[in-house]
Design a protein around this motif. Structure first.
Motif, PDB file in Angstrom:
ATOM      1  N   THR A  62       0.836  -1.202   0.000  1.00  0.00           N
ATOM      2  CA  THR A  62       0.000   0.000   0.000  1.00  0.00           C
ATOM      3  C   THR A  62       0.872   1.253   0.000  1.00  0.00           C
ATOM      4  O   THR A  62       2.059   1.204   0.313  1.00  0.00           O
ATOM      5  N   THR A 148      -4.216  -0.705   8.198  1.00  0.00           N
ATOM      6  CA  THR A 148      -4.720   0.458   7.456  1.00  0.00           C
ATOM      7  C   THR A 148      -6.235   0.608   7.503  1.00  0.00           C
ATOM      8  O   THR A 148      -6.766   1.622   7.061  1.00  0.00           O
ATOM      9  N   ASP A 149      -6.949  -0.379   8.045  1.00  0.00           N
ATOM     10  CA  ASP A 149      -8.405  -0.421   7.898  1.00  0.00           C
ATOM     11  C   ASP A 149      -9.129   0.748   8.555  1.00  0.00           C
ATOM     12  O   ASP A 149     -10.043   1.330   7.956  1.00  0.00           O
ATOM     13  N   SER A 152      -8.306   3.988   6.620  1.00  0.00           N
ATOM     14  CA  SER A 152      -8.916   3.916   5.287  1.00  0.00           C
ATOM     15  C   SER A 152     -10.420   4.140   5.365  1.00  0.00           C
ATOM     16  O   SER A 152     -10.994   4.889   4.562  1.00  0.00           O
ATOM     17  N   ARG A 182      -5.079   3.132   0.979  1.00  0.00           N
ATOM     18  CA  ARG A 182      -5.343   1.896   0.240  1.00  0.00           C
ATOM     19  C   ARG A 182      -5.771   2.263  -1.173  1.00  0.00           C
ATOM     20  O   ARG A 182      -6.751   2.969  -1.374  1.00  0.00           O
ATOM     21  N   TYR A 415     -11.672  -6.833   3.321  1.00  0.00           N
ATOM     22  CA  TYR A 415     -12.031  -6.173   2.062  1.00  0.00           C
ATOM     23  C   TYR A 415     -13.523  -5.858   1.992  1.00  0.00           C
ATOM     24  O   TYR A 415     -13.961  -5.098   1.122  1.00  0.00           O
TER      25      TYR A 415
END
Length: 471
Positions: A62, A148-149, A152, A182, A415
């Motif tokens: 990323t 990163t969730d 993001s 992302r 995802y």
């Protein structure tokens, strides 16, 4: 926001932060060292903290948005509190960044719900919905790790909020931030642009219906060939009108600039992925959309499923048996010809998808096909819960949903976070009883996931390190 509602929401945020901090403290004590993807993210962030911006780990796929955000948040705190040494960018300090993003997500989700459901007189339902979605199990779990969730999700939802208010330049800038965390968030930038276009199309469609005195609901999706042809003719007429194109371009040019910049990045980088590309190859993994629909059905059961809805599904099945038969045949072909299995899914027994695949899909060769009726119901339920949305919003969201899921070779529940949240916030606000059921489900799942992560560790034969189960 009324004063009473403001006080209640502030108290809700405070309680959420307190509980999250307590959980964060426990998790950090049990797992002090970087774990899983943190083994790549933490050292890279620490290099940025040291000002080494030209050093990059080639295994990271990323862009550096997470590390830039971390440095931007940590450095002022360090300067104000005069912190020194390794504590400045320690694993714990970096993980704490995601707690801040989690709080931001709670507030952003609340504002989006208020914007999308302004006529709701039940402030409690808006606030409870926001709290529930901010503790969505897959998202909430990674709040406590340096992934990163959380960031993001924050920037993507913030971008969408600005788009809802018509602040498209600000939304585009936030879209850049989301992409830096992302790359696939370019799809949700396109969704923001798509909602603007959908609004223009809705206005033109409504005008056409009024001219023909057609009282048919704008949100009704034509399921016949003649209905589909009517929509296609309308779209062709729309794009042939210069004023329509001009209006769309003037409204969406900030997103077009980002799209152009992203295309330039793809050409320059020779692809979307940076770093290790071997594990992130795009493909047409159509069953991913079925996995997402099943995932959505399970987590939305308390708010979406009802006896009346099940009855309507069987009535629809009885009225259009040929349509559903064709649909099942298409699903069968997509599963038969387009199922891809990532090497990580079969090899890494620390992730829940490993066990889902092993104990369900690999139990017998026929299992993926036997699940088709369930996929059909999950799809019908998904579309039925959004039937109040306009036709063109429907199309924009479904196209972006396919783009966000189908190219992914790896079955990874992370995802599904953004598509699910965007779906859920557009569903009409459920009753307090249903919201409490949803909150109970999320609480049980969160408690189980965190308990298993903390207390059910195991070791591989060739390693002394503790391995932990996670999403």
């Amino acid at each position: 926001m009324e004063r009473f509602e403001l006080h209640i929401f502030t108290a809700l945020c405070s309680i959420n932060i307190l509980i999250s901090c307590l959980l964060f403290s426990k998790i950090t004590r049990e797992q002090r060292d970087p774990y899983m993807d943190e083994l790549f993210h933490v050292p890279q962030a620490q290099k940025y903290c040291e000002g080494k911006f030209n050093e990059w780990d080639p295994m990271i796929t990323t862009l550096p948005g997470l590390y830039l955000a971390s440095v931007g948040l940590i450095k002022p705190v360090v300067w104000l509190s005069d912190l020194k040494g390794k504590v400045v960018c320690s694993t714990a300090m970096l993980r704490f960044i995601n707690l801040l993003f989690n709080t931001g997500n709670l507030y952003i989700i609340y504002l989006i719900i208020c914007r999308l459901h302004p006529k709701s007189q039940f402030a409690a339902r808006r606030m409870l919905s926001s709290l529930i979605l901010s503790t969505f199990p897959v998202l909430y779990f990674f709040t406590f790790l340096y992934y990163t969730d959380a960031g993001s999700t924050f920037f993507t939802l913030f971008m969408y909020l600005m788009a809802l208010y018509g602040c498209h330049k600000t939304a585009a800038l936030l879209g850049i931030c989301a992409i830096l965390l992302r790359q696939t968030n370019i799809i949700w930038v396109a969704f923001c642009a798509g909602t603007v276009v959908a609004q223009k199309l809705d206005e033109s469609w409504r005008t056409e219906l009024s001219k023909k005195r057609d009282e048919k609901s704008l949100s009704q999706v034509p399921l016949t060939i003649s209905g589909a042809m009517r929509v296609i003719r309308f779209l062709l007429d729309f794009v042939r009108t210069a004023n329509n194109i001009k209006s769309v371009v003037l409204s969406t040019w900030p997103y077009m600039v980002i799209a152009a910049g992203f295309l330039f990045f793809i050409v320059l980088n020779n692809g979307i992925v940076v770093g290790d590309r071997s594990s992130h190859e795009a493909c047409l993994n159509f069953p991913q959309i079925f996995y997402f629909l099943s995932f959505t059905l399970i987590f939305s059961l308390p708010t979406s499923l009802s006896y009346q809805r099940v009855v309507r599904f069987f009535q629809s099945l009885r009225k259009q048996p040929l349509t559903y038969l064709i649909l099942m045949i298409i699903f069968l072909v997509l599963i038969w010809k387009f199922t891809f299995v990532h090497k990580y899914l079969l090899a890494d027994n620390r992730h829940y998808p490993f066990y889902v695949w092993k104990r369900i899909f690999q139990r017998h060769d026929l299992v993926p096909f036997l699940l088709i009726p369930g996929y059909v119901f999950a799809m019908w339920n998904f579309l039925d819960t959004l039937k109040h949305k306009s036709l063109f919003w429907y199309l924009a969201f479904c196209v972006c949903l396919v783009l966000a899921t189908v190219p992914q070779k790896l079955l990874e529940f992370r995802y599904f976070i953004l598509p699910y949240l965007l779906y859920r916030i557009h569903v009409p606000l459920p009753s307090l009883f249903r919201l409490m059921l949803e909150f109970s489900l999320y609480t049980v799942v969160n408690a189980a996931a965190l308990y298993i992560f903390l207390y059910k560790s195991f070791k591989w034969p060739d390693s002394t390190d503790a391995q932990r189960f996670m999403w």
